[in-house]
Write an enzyme that holds these catalytic residues in place. Structure first.
Site, PDB file in Angstrom:
ATOM      1  N   PHE A 140      -7.051 -17.323 -43.695  1.00  0.00           N
ATOM      2  CA  PHE A 140      -7.616 -16.013 -43.344  1.00  0.00           C
ATOM      3  C   PHE A 140      -6.675 -15.300 -42.385  1.00  0.00           C
ATOM      4  O   PHE A 140      -6.256 -15.867 -41.378  1.00  0.00           O
ATOM      5  CB  PHE A 140      -8.998 -16.160 -42.695  1.00  0.00           C
ATOM      6  CG  PHE A 140      -9.639 -14.819 -42.410  1.00  0.00           C
ATOM      7  CD1 PHE A 140     -10.210 -14.082 -43.439  1.00  0.00           C
ATOM      8  CD2 PHE A 140      -9.633 -14.289 -41.131  1.00  0.00           C
ATOM      9  CE1 PHE A 140     -10.781 -12.833 -43.193  1.00  0.00           C
ATOM     10  CE2 PHE A 140     -10.199 -13.037 -40.876  1.00  0.00           C
ATOM     11  CZ  PHE A 140     -10.771 -12.312 -41.911  1.00  0.00           C
ATOM     12  N   ASP A 225       0.038 -17.681 -37.822  1.00  0.00           N
ATOM     13  CA  ASP A 225      -1.109 -16.856 -37.443  1.00  0.00           C
ATOM     14  C   ASP A 225      -1.932 -17.652 -36.440  1.00  0.00           C
ATOM     15  O   ASP A 225      -2.659 -18.578 -36.809  1.00  0.00           O
ATOM     16  CB  ASP A 225      -1.936 -16.503 -38.686  1.00  0.00           C
ATOM     17  CG  ASP A 225      -3.174 -15.680 -38.329  1.00  0.00           C
ATOM     18  OD1 ASP A 225      -3.544 -15.615 -37.139  1.00  0.00           O
ATOM     19  OD2 ASP A 225      -3.782 -15.114 -39.263  1.00  0.00           O
ATOM     20  N   LYS A 254      -7.900 -12.079 -30.840  1.00  0.00           N
ATOM     21  CA  LYS A 254      -9.120 -12.759 -30.391  1.00  0.00           C
ATOM     22  C   LYS A 254      -9.085 -13.072 -28.889  1.00  0.00           C
ATOM     23  O   LYS A 254      -9.256 -12.176 -28.090  1.00  0.00           O
ATOM     24  CB  LYS A 254      -9.377 -14.005 -31.249  1.00  0.00           C
ATOM     25  CG  LYS A 254      -9.805 -13.631 -32.688  1.00  0.00           C
ATOM     26  CD  LYS A 254     -10.566 -14.723 -33.405  1.00  0.00           C
ATOM     27  CE  LYS A 254     -11.248 -14.190 -34.652  1.00  0.00           C
ATOM     28  NZ  LYS A 254     -10.526 -14.445 -35.901  1.00  0.00           N
TER      29      LYS A 254
HETATM   30  C1  LIG Z   1     -10.057 -13.464 -36.896  1.00  0.00           C
HETATM   31  C2  LIG Z   1      -8.758 -13.751 -37.527  1.00  0.00           C
HETATM   32  C3  LIG Z   1      -7.923 -12.715 -37.996  1.00  0.00           C
HETATM   33  C4  LIG Z   1      -8.356 -11.269 -37.983  1.00  0.00           C
HETATM   34  O1  LIG Z   1      -8.473 -10.770 -36.697  1.00  0.00           O
HETATM   35  P1  LIG Z   1      -9.197  -9.341 -36.498  1.00  0.00           P
HETATM   36  O2  LIG Z   1      -9.068  -9.100 -35.033  1.00  0.00           O
HETATM   37  O3  LIG Z   1     -10.604  -9.501 -36.977  1.00  0.00           O
HETATM   38  O4  LIG Z   1      -8.460  -8.359 -37.323  1.00  0.00           O
HETATM   39  C5  LIG Z   1      -6.692 -13.037 -38.500  1.00  0.00           C
HETATM   40  N1  LIG Z   1      -6.284 -14.325 -38.564  1.00  0.00           N
HETATM   41  C6  LIG Z   1      -7.053 -15.340 -38.144  1.00  0.00           C
HETATM   42  C7  LIG Z   1      -6.533 -16.737 -38.219  1.00  0.00           C
HETATM   43  C8  LIG Z   1      -8.320 -15.092 -37.623  1.00  0.00           C
HETATM   44  O5  LIG Z   1      -9.098 -16.108 -37.232  1.00  0.00           O
END
Ligand SMILES: *Cc1c(COP(=O)(O)O)cnc(C)c1O
Length: 407
Positions: A140, A225, A254
């Site tokens: 994700f 990421d 986050k």
């Molecule tokens: C939550 C998340 C995102 C997206 O972040 P947003 O601030 O909602 O755009 C991207 N990568 C990972 C691994 C995430 O957990």
């Protein structure tokens, strides 16, 4: 809208786009790892706003930073030099492999910048043929069209028309599946060192080392990421530090803002050089309020006390969850790293994670799920021991209730 206007869950259905289905209860106040709803019912918070509230709610360091900056200057366009942004960038580069920082407002935007940078780097360094981006099934990376297409769940990216191209997905923790697809035309591999949304699945050490080797062999950039794993969540400032692998680009969001929206892309000077003036940007990226709060969060989080405390708290969670499991036999395993933990439901309870979430709320506990088969815990990194104990007692009651309902 007047301040006294009553708000109910029904108002959501009346005025909001229905892309979410939020809780029946309405939290209105938080302090540390406790939250109160409109009826003054108290909850222990093991969700932390999905791995965001790394210092809990209304931590004094954050409130002070926001108040102080809020009385100085709120916003500067990126045509101005910006003190809080440069201070934070300096600290981020001092604490990581990175030499350069780009600020965004979210994880998706940080990833969008990373992917655009990788494409631009490949074009300028290697030519038009080097376009392929490889990512992992169940990964994700956010909800912009580029990032959601790179994410490994077609269901999230289908139905919006033509997708960005030259994106391939391979299996996580399976090096041969990457090896079969990667080539000199690969521009970047994007990966979570621990898949969060995909079910709290840690990347195996040998696998991550293998991914790094394959990227080196084919001159592809490795993008970590760390939007969910970063900023202390796994017990180091970033998870790559424990993986034995250094990425070329790292994204953070986050917990980076502790509850104030901010995202960042970190990279080396050589790679960063490809985003020349005018190639990319954001109005709010590097906002002084966001950066001042983030710096205050970092000053607390990036200390041995807090990072070691994450490991101690992980142990408390694991021991108690195992004890609950010994009694009720609901999990096949408890996995994850630091305070990003997943209790995977066994065959008897597969598909029922939401029942555990709802039962937990009934007992005054906020938890998360990661898909239908995993209950996820991402509490504050400084959650007090008594809140962990109280929350896990409530969780045990929720588990007992779910088990009884299927008796
Ligand atoms: C939550 C998340 C995102 C997206 O972040 P947003 O601030 O909602 O755009 C991207 N990568 C990972 C691994 C995430 O957990």
């Amino acid at each position: 809208m007047s301040e006294a206007m009553p708000v109910s869950r029904a108002l959501f259905d009346e005025v909001m786009v229905p892309n979410y289905n939020p809780s029946a209860f309405i939290p209105v106040k938080g302090k540390g790892s406790r939250v109160w709803d409109q009826d003054d019912r108290e909850y222990v918070d093991f969700a932390g706003g999905i791995a965001v509230n790394c210092l809990g709610h209304c931590h004094p360091a954050m409130v002070d930073a926001l108040t102080e900056q809020g009385n100085k200057i709120w916003h500067l366009a990126n045509v101005m030099t910006n003190e809080p942004a440069l201070r934070l960038a300096k600290k981020l580069t001092q604490a990581t492999f990175a030499e350069r920082v780009y600020f965004a407002n979210s994880g998706a935007e940080a990833n969008e910048a990373a992917l655009k940078l990788a494409r631009r780097w490949a074009l300028e360094e290697h030519g038009v043929e080097k376009q392929q981006i490889i990512a992992f099934q169940k990964g994700f990376h956010g909800r912009t069209f580029f990032t959601v297409t790179v994410g490994g769940q077609a269901a999230y990216s289908d139905g919006f028309g033509p997708k960005p191209g030259a994106i391939e997905h391979v299996e996580y923790n399976d090096l041969s599946s990457l090896e079969a697809v990667i080539s000199d035309q690969t521009c970047a591999v994007m990966i979570e060192p621990l898949q969060g949304e995909g079910g709290v699945v840690p990347g195996e050490k040998e696998f991550l080392a293998g991914v790094r080797n394959l990227c080196d062999k084919h001159n592809a950039l490795l993008i970590f990421d760390e939007v969910q794993t970063g900023f202390g969540r796994t017990g180091t400032l970033y998870a790559y530090e424990q993986s034995g692998v250094t990425p070329d680009i790292l994204t953070s969001a986050k917990a980076l803002g502790g509850g104030f929206p901010i995202g960042a892309m970190l990279t080396t000077s050589a790679i960063a050089a490809h985003l020349k003036p005018g190639t990319h940007g954001s109005t709010y990226g590097g906002n002084p309020l966001a950066c001042a709060v983030s710096e205050a969060v970092m000053d607390v989080v990036n200390t041995p006390e807090v990072l070691n405390g994450v490991k101690q708290r992980e142990q408390m969670f694991r021991e108690k969850l195992q004890a609950i499991n010994a009694k009720y036999d609901v999990f096949s395993e408890v996995r994850g790293q630091g305070l990003l933990l997943g209790a995977a439901l066994n065959d008897k309870f597969k598909g029922k994670s939401r029942e555990f979430l709802l039962a937990s709320a009934e007992h005054g506990l906020m938890v998360l799920i990661a898909g239908a088969d995993v209950v996820r815990f991402t509490p504050s990194l400084v959650i007090p021991q008594e809140d962990i104990e109280e929350g896990l007692q409530r969780f045990e009651k929720a588990v007992a209730q779910v088990v009884a309902s299927h008796g």
